[in-house]
Design an enzyme around this catalytic site. Sequence first.
Site, PDB file in Angstrom:
ATOM      1  N   GLY A   1       0.983  -1.252  -0.128  1.00 17.52           N
ATOM      2  CA  GLY A   1      -0.088   0.091  -0.172  1.00 17.52           C
ATOM      3  C   GLY A   1       0.837   1.308  -0.010  1.00 17.52           C
ATOM      4  N   SER A   2       0.136   2.288   0.548  1.00 16.07           N
ATOM      5  CA  SER A   2       1.049   3.612   0.338  1.00 16.07           C
ATOM      6  C   SER A   2       2.054   3.592   1.548  1.00 16.07           C
ATOM      7  CB  SER A   2       0.006   4.520   0.843  1.00 16.07           C
ATOM      8  OG  SER A   2      -0.602   4.427   1.968  1.00 16.07           O
TER       9      SER A   2
ATOM     10  N   GLY B   1       2.863   1.946   5.390  1.00 18.26           N
ATOM     11  CA  GLY B   1       4.224   1.420   5.890  1.00 18.26           C
ATOM     12  C   GLY B   1       4.664   1.951   6.859  1.00 18.26           C
TER      13      GLY B   1
ATOM     14  N   GLU C   1       5.605  -3.481   0.784  1.00 20.42           N
ATOM     15  CA  GLU C   1       5.741  -3.329  -0.829  1.00 20.42           C
ATOM     16  C   GLU C   1       4.831  -1.805  -0.872  1.00 20.42           C
ATOM     17  OE1 GLU C   1       7.149  -4.936  -3.254  1.00 20.42           O
ATOM     18  OE2 GLU C   1       7.479  -6.661  -2.305  1.00 20.42           O
TER      19      GLU C   1
ATOM     20  N   CYS D   1       1.898   0.608  -8.833  1.00 20.04           N
ATOM     21  CA  CYS D   1       2.966   1.081  -7.916  1.00 20.04           C
ATOM     22  C   CYS D   1       4.077   1.153  -8.935  1.00 20.04           C
ATOM     23  CB  CYS D   1       3.253  -0.062  -7.023  1.00 20.04           C
ATOM     24  SG  CYS D   1       3.274  -1.584  -7.618  1.00 20.04           S
TER      25      CYS D   1
HETATM   26  P1  NAD Z   1      -3.406   2.138   1.063  1.00 19.90           P
HETATM   27  O1  NAD Z   1      -2.021   2.419   1.843  1.00 19.90           O
HETATM   28  O2  NAD Z   1      -4.433   3.246   1.249  1.00 19.90           O
HETATM   29  O3  NAD Z   1      -4.083   0.995   1.658  1.00 19.90           O
HETATM   30  C1  NAD Z   1      -3.564  -0.425   1.631  1.00 19.90           C
HETATM   31  C2  NAD Z   1      -4.022  -1.295   2.497  1.00 19.90           C
HETATM   32  O4  NAD Z   1      -3.608  -0.749   3.826  1.00 19.90           O
HETATM   33  C3  NAD Z   1      -5.476  -1.438   2.631  1.00 19.90           C
HETATM   34  O5  NAD Z   1      -5.932  -2.654   2.839  1.00 19.90           O
HETATM   35  C4  NAD Z   1      -5.662  -0.452   3.844  1.00 19.90           C
HETATM   36  O6  NAD Z   1      -6.908  -0.827   4.741  1.00 19.90           O
HETATM   37  C5  NAD Z   1      -4.539  -0.920   4.772  1.00 19.90           C
HETATM   38  N1  NAD Z   1      -4.094   0.093   5.763  1.00 19.90           N
HETATM   39  C6  NAD Z   1      -4.002   1.417   5.814  1.00 19.90           C
HETATM   40  N2  NAD Z   1      -3.577   2.050   6.743  1.00 19.90           N
HETATM   41  C7  NAD Z   1      -3.368   1.036   7.662  1.00 19.90           C
HETATM   42  C8  NAD Z   1      -2.759   0.710   8.911  1.00 19.90           C
HETATM   43  N3  NAD Z   1      -2.540   1.718   9.618  1.00 19.90           N
HETATM   44  N4  NAD Z   1      -2.652  -0.511   9.610  1.00 19.90           N
HETATM   45  C9  NAD Z   1      -3.000  -1.539   8.788  1.00 19.90           C
HETATM   46  N5  NAD Z   1      -3.558  -1.560   7.607  1.00 19.90           N
HETATM   47  C10 NAD Z   1      -3.639  -0.307   7.197  1.00 19.90           C
HETATM   48  O7  NAD Z   1      -3.203   1.956  -0.492  1.00 19.90           O
HETATM   49  P2  NAD Z   1      -4.076   1.868  -1.519  1.00 19.90           P
HETATM   50  O8  NAD Z   1      -4.819   3.301  -1.783  1.00 19.90           O
HETATM   51  O9  NAD Z   1      -5.157   0.625  -1.274  1.00 19.90           O
HETATM   52  O10 NAD Z   1      -3.115   1.572  -2.641  1.00 19.90           O
HETATM   53  C11 NAD Z   1      -2.367   2.342  -3.528  1.00 19.90           C
HETATM   54  C12 NAD Z   1      -0.864   2.294  -2.820  1.00 19.90           C
HETATM   55  O11 NAD Z   1      -0.015   0.884  -2.806  1.00 19.90           O
HETATM   56  C13 NAD Z   1       0.011   3.251  -3.738  1.00 19.90           C
HETATM   57  O12 NAD Z   1       0.805   4.057  -2.852  1.00 19.90           O
HETATM   58  C14 NAD Z   1       0.808   2.057  -4.729  1.00 19.90           C
HETATM   59  O13 NAD Z   1       2.116   2.557  -5.065  1.00 19.90           O
HETATM   60  C15 NAD Z   1       0.853   1.111  -3.457  1.00 19.90           C
HETATM   61  N6  NAD Z   1       1.382  -0.160  -4.096  1.00 19.90           N
HETATM   62  C16 NAD Z   1       2.447  -0.728  -3.809  1.00 19.90           C
HETATM   63  C17 NAD Z   1       2.863  -1.896  -4.483  1.00 19.90           C
HETATM   64  C18 NAD Z   1       4.210  -2.583  -4.526  1.00 19.90           C
HETATM   65  O14 NAD Z   1       4.202  -3.539  -4.662  1.00 19.90           O
HETATM   66  N7  NAD Z   1       5.080  -1.901  -4.161  1.00 19.90           N
HETATM   67  C19 NAD Z   1       1.946  -2.691  -5.058  1.00 19.90           C
HETATM   68  C20 NAD Z   1       0.575  -2.045  -5.319  1.00 19.90           C
HETATM   69  C21 NAD Z   1       0.213  -0.912  -4.570  1.00 19.90           C
END
Ligand code: NAD
Length: 512
Positions: free
Chosen positions: A244-245, A249, A266, A300
């Site tokens: 995720g974002s 992380g 990731e 990503c």
């Molecule tokens: P996001 O960070 O909003 O959410 C991702 C996941 O994390 C969701 O399931 C969300 O519920 C969970 N989450 C958020 N905050 C949390 C916390 N504090 N504790 C536990 N879980 C939590 O991201 P998004 O909008 O769904 O996806 C887009 C982002 O993901 C972009 O930044 C993209 O670059 C990244 N991404 C990275 C990869 C990679 O492999 N590097 C792959 C796909 C997406």
Amino acid sequence: SAQSLSPLSTELRAAALAALERLGATVPEAAEDAGIAVHSPLSGERIATVRRDGAEETRAAVGQAAEAFTTWRSVPAPARGHVIKRFGELLAEHKADLAELVTIEAGKITSEALGEVQEMIDICDYALGLSRSISGRTVPSERPGHRLMETWHPLGVVGVISAFNFPVAVWSWNTAVALVCGDTVVWKPSEKTLLSAIGSAALLDRALVEAGYPSEISRLVLGELEAGEALVADERVALLSATGSERMGAAVAPVVAGRMGRYLLELGGNNAAVITPSADLDLTTRGVVFSAAGTAGQRCTTLRRLIVHSSIVDDVVARLVRAYEGLPIGDPRTDGTLVGPLVDAGSAERMARSLAEARADGGEVLVGGGEVTVDGAPEATYVAPAIVRMPAQTAVVRRETFAPVLYVMTYDELDEAIALHNDVPQGLSSSIFTLDAREAERFLSEAGSDCGIANVNIGTSGAEIGGAFGGEKSTGGGRESGSDAWKQYMRRATNTINYSTELPLAQGVNFG
Ligand code: NAD
């Protein structure tokens, strides 16, 4: 209620429920005010409401997975591989059903949605092979009559948190490898793509149960922040794999580290390509357009920055603008569409804010950037992918805007291009377009790109599963998928076996 749905949303809801039925999944629908709203970016409207799992349900799922681990870890790895083989067959059989859900919930064009499911099938093939090749090493012992070796054991429960933009593939990368390694999995998918998660988890359940194993080996938690936080904090989760974002992380890592757990992160990317004077510009244009505008800029690995030699920048930009002007934007299910919707209105707002900031920094928007209206979908957010010529790599360029914005900057010396390339917090994917072997090798060297992925004459997106996938710096440092990524899902034991009648001590120590 169902009565107030627009014709498009009615059609999307029916299509999603029919696909789920073909997948053998039951949808835990909930009352509108009690559950999690499922929207389709194709209409921008709620098409369903599903059960909301909280902290308690998450902990219960971890408990079940921990219990299942005590038997799954002792199933021979090749037998575990057979379950994944069957899962791969079911994915192949239901490829179109799952892809349809991915399109409806994440807005991917059909070809990319099918590609995402193909990636799941590919990782199953990979994991099947892995199930017969996981191995440690034997190293020479300094002591006579001794054997020194290492053994790899299953780790425990793997918690998987995934993002909306790869709603099913990321889970399968983790799960196929984790299951073959003898781990059990608890998955908390993005709250934006719950139906895709329900559909794909149903196929794995079927593969497990058909083979006579408990479905508790793989658990699905349908939750939001509360569920995610409970999974992260749970000491029984041996490895937390989170996609995720960068913000997510940064919240998750200290919690897992604080309980001495392992994490695999990731996170966001801010991927760039360097275009040198010798580049094949036809190939470069195609590579750039796919990586920058594909998936509506929501990968990503999406290409977000171009660093172009000043002698060719006008030509490169003219070609790209022409290509962008012809991009078919619209319903991702329609043949020929290349750019579907953004996931929601929030994404479009963040894109507009970034474009305003870029303009304030002296940037010039050369093409795109506005919202596009699509017939029958007034609530959906479609945007025209944008190219922005920037005078410098300002703050807006240095952060990830998860939308199709491509910033163009120039360079004169390759050193300067590489410095600009690496001068961002993220370190996921990178490319150089060049026919000059010295430039290509320099870019791939220790003094070149600082990313986890570095390509030549190919864009930044669209990785194969055979390589390790992931990035450095604020991207999180994790590696998933192929190569030796499996080691993160196992624990290593070093064994010394004495088959002599003596007891020599290491380093020549004498004790009595
Ligand atoms: P996001 O960070 O909003 O959410 C991702 C996941 O994390 C969701 O399931 C969300 O519920 C969970 N989450 C958020 N905050 C949390 C916390 N504090 N504790 C536990 N879980 C939590 O991201 P998004 O909008 O769904 O996806 C887009 C982002 O993901 C972009 O930044 C993209 O670059 C990244 N991404 C990275 C990869 C990679 O492999 N590097 C792959 C796909 C997406």
